[in-house]
Design a protein around this motif. Structure first.
Motif, PDB file in Angstrom:
ATOM      1  N   GLY A  57       0.791  -1.219   0.000  1.00 40.84           N
ATOM      2  CA  GLY A  57       0.000   0.000   0.000  1.00 40.84           C
ATOM      3  C   GLY A  57       0.824   1.271   0.000  1.00 40.84           C
ATOM      4  N   ASP A  58       2.079   1.190   0.451  1.00 36.31           N
ATOM      5  CA  ASP A  58       2.937   2.375   0.488  1.00 36.31           C
ATOM      6  C   ASP A  58       3.293   2.825  -0.920  1.00 36.31           C
ATOM      7  OD1 ASP A  58       2.873   2.076   3.234  1.00 36.31           O
ATOM      8  OD2 ASP A  58       4.786   1.007   3.316  1.00 36.31           O
ATOM      9  N   GLU A  59       3.455   4.119  -1.071  1.00 37.41           N
ATOM     10  CA  GLU A  59       3.799   4.684  -2.373  1.00 37.41           C
ATOM     11  C   GLU A  59       5.311   4.682  -2.565  1.00 37.41           C
ATOM     12  OE1 GLU A  59       3.248   8.989  -4.326  1.00 37.41           O
ATOM     13  OE2 GLU A  59       1.394   8.060  -3.598  1.00 37.41           O
ATOM     14  N   ARG A  60       5.740   4.284  -3.750  1.00 37.88           N
ATOM     15  CA  ARG A  60       7.160   4.257  -4.089  1.00 37.88           C
ATOM     16  C   ARG A  60       7.316   4.559  -5.570  1.00 37.88           C
ATOM     17  NH1 ARG A  60      11.127  -0.955  -4.351  1.00 37.88           N
ATOM     18  NH2 ARG A  60      12.898   0.182  -5.121  1.00 37.88           N
ATOM     19  N   VAL A  61       8.321   5.335  -5.909  1.00 40.02           N
ATOM     20  CA  VAL A  61       8.602   5.664  -7.305  1.00 40.02           C
ATOM     21  C   VAL A  61       9.915   4.995  -7.687  1.00 40.02           C
ATOM     22  CG1 VAL A  61       9.096   7.522  -8.934  1.00 40.02           C
ATOM     23  CG2 VAL A  61       7.340   7.834  -7.185  1.00 40.02           C
ATOM     24  N   ILE A  62       9.923   4.311  -8.845  1.00 41.35           N
ATOM     25  CA  ILE A  62      11.113   3.618  -9.341  1.00 41.35           C
ATOM     26  C   ILE A  62      11.504   4.267 -10.660  1.00 41.35           C
ATOM     27  CG2 ILE A  62      12.062   1.410 -10.089  1.00 41.35           C
ATOM     28  CD1 ILE A  62       9.735   0.143  -8.386  1.00 41.35           C
ATOM     29  N   ASP A  63      12.699   4.812 -10.703  1.00 40.03           N
ATOM     30  CA  ASP A  63      13.222   5.466 -11.901  1.00 40.03           C
ATOM     31  C   ASP A  63      14.165   4.501 -12.607  1.00 40.03           C
ATOM     32  OD1 ASP A  63      12.627   7.874 -13.050  1.00 40.03           O
ATOM     33  OD2 ASP A  63      14.456   8.858 -12.383  1.00 40.03           O
ATOM     34  N   ILE A  64      13.906   4.207 -13.861  1.00 42.00           N
ATOM     35  CA  ILE A  64      14.740   3.280 -14.627  1.00 42.00           C
ATOM     36  C   ILE A  64      15.381   4.053 -15.773  1.00 42.00           C
ATOM     37  CG2 ILE A  64      14.790   1.154 -15.982  1.00 42.00           C
ATOM     38  CD1 ILE A  64      12.178   0.358 -14.524  1.00 42.00           C
ATOM     39  N   LYS A  65      16.683   4.261 -15.670  1.00 42.78           N
ATOM     40  CA  LYS A  65      17.425   4.958 -16.729  1.00 42.78           C
ATOM     41  C   LYS A  65      18.466   3.991 -17.271  1.00 42.78           C
ATOM     42  CE  LYS A  65      16.878   9.534 -14.747  1.00 42.78           C
ATOM     43  NZ  LYS A  65      17.515  10.719 -14.180  1.00 42.78           N
ATOM     44  N   THR A  66      18.320   3.637 -18.542  1.00 46.10           N
ATOM     45  CA  THR A  66      19.258   2.735 -19.199  1.00 46.10           C
ATOM     46  C   THR A  66      19.656   3.324 -20.544  1.00 46.10           C
ATOM     47  OG1 THR A  66      17.548   1.467 -20.355  1.00 46.10           O
ATOM     48  CG2 THR A  66      18.128   0.724 -18.135  1.00 46.10           C
ATOM     49  N   LYS A  67      20.520   2.629 -21.254  1.00 44.65           N
ATOM     50  CA  LYS A  67      20.923   3.102 -22.578  1.00 44.65           C
ATOM     51  C   LYS A  67      19.763   3.034 -23.575  1.00 44.65           C
ATOM     52  CE  LYS A  67      22.843  -1.321 -24.125  1.00 44.65           C
ATOM     53  NZ  LYS A  67      24.029  -2.010 -24.598  1.00 44.65           N
ATOM     54  N   TYR A  68      18.690   2.305 -23.213  1.00 43.51           N
ATOM     55  CA  TYR A  68      17.528   2.172 -24.100  1.00 43.51           C
ATOM     56  C   TYR A  68      16.506   3.282 -23.895  1.00 43.51           C
ATOM     57  CZ  TYR A  68      19.605  -2.445 -24.310  1.00 43.51           C
ATOM     58  OH  TYR A  68      20.478  -3.483 -24.433  1.00 43.51           O
ATOM     59  N   GLY A  69      16.543   3.920 -22.725  1.00 38.97           N
ATOM     60  CA  GLY A  69      15.586   4.992 -22.466  1.00 38.97           C
ATOM     61  C   GLY A  69      15.338   5.193 -20.985  1.00 38.97           C
ATOM     62  N   HIS A  70      14.327   5.990 -20.703  1.00 34.95           N
ATOM     63  CA  HIS A  70      14.001   6.361 -19.331  1.00 34.95           C
ATOM     64  C   HIS A  70      12.534   6.058 -19.056  1.00 34.95           C
ATOM     65  CE1 HIS A  70      13.407   9.854 -16.269  1.00 34.95           C
ATOM     66  NE2 HIS A  70      13.588   8.713 -15.655  1.00 34.95           N
ATOM     67  N   ASN A  71      12.276   5.329 -17.969  1.00 33.69           N
ATOM     68  CA  ASN A  71      10.918   5.013 -17.545  1.00 33.69           C
ATOM     69  C   ASN A  71      10.797   5.292 -16.055  1.00 33.69           C
ATOM     70  OD1 ASN A  71      11.625   2.947 -19.823  1.00 33.69           O
ATOM     71  ND2 ASN A  71       9.411   3.133 -19.841  1.00 33.69           N
ATOM     72  N   THR A  72       9.596   5.632 -15.634  1.00 36.17           N
ATOM     73  CA  THR A  72       9.312   5.814 -14.216  1.00 36.17           C
ATOM     74  C   THR A  72       8.068   5.003 -13.871  1.00 36.17           C
ATOM     75  OG1 THR A  72      10.210   8.047 -14.298  1.00 36.17           O
ATOM     76  CG2 THR A  72       8.873   7.489 -12.392  1.00 36.17           C
TER      77      THR A  72
END
Length: 133
Positions: A57-72
């Protein structure tokens, strides 16, 4: 008009029974209830495990930065959602919030896949025989 024979009736009955059992099995697997916080999301990038996240239930943000692109990704309310992607089209963002086993978010340009997994103890009982990769 053709006469119905005894063998036809037996064959029809067998098909009806097998079909009913198959539908009931499928339906029972679709309606398995999991307790909140029991599921996990597997995040992979280019086919390699990036992180396994408990869906709590807790809120968490995961930032994924790779050579292929950026996702959150955002974990909240016992599920996960992709809230940002620098991919040319927003298809992965349109997949929305996922919180049920085997649901997926797939971003092809950035090679990110998010899948909700069943609890560890039940993964051995999966209907899958093999995974081809």
């Amino acid at each position: 008009m053709a006469k119905v024979k005894r063998g036809d009736i037996i064959l029809f009955t067998m098909i009806l029974i097998i079909g009913s059992v198959t539908v009931l099995q499928w339906w029972s697997h679709q309606h398995v209830a999991y307790e909140q916080g029991q599921l996990q999301a597997l995040i992979t990038v280019n086919g390699k495990e990036y992180e396994t996240v408990p869906l709590i239930g807790d809120e968490r943000v995961i930032d994924i930065k790779t050579k292929y692109g950026h996702n959150t990704l955002k974990v909240y309310d016992y599920g996960i959602q992709m809230i940002y992607s620098d991919a040319p089209k927003s298809i992965a963002l349109d997949m929305g919030f996922i919180s049920k086993p085997y649901q997926q978010i797939i971003c092809v340009p950035t090679r990110v896949v998010v899948e909700v997994l069943v609890p560890e103890t039940e993964q051995g009982e999966s209907d899958l025989d093999a995974v081809v990769g």
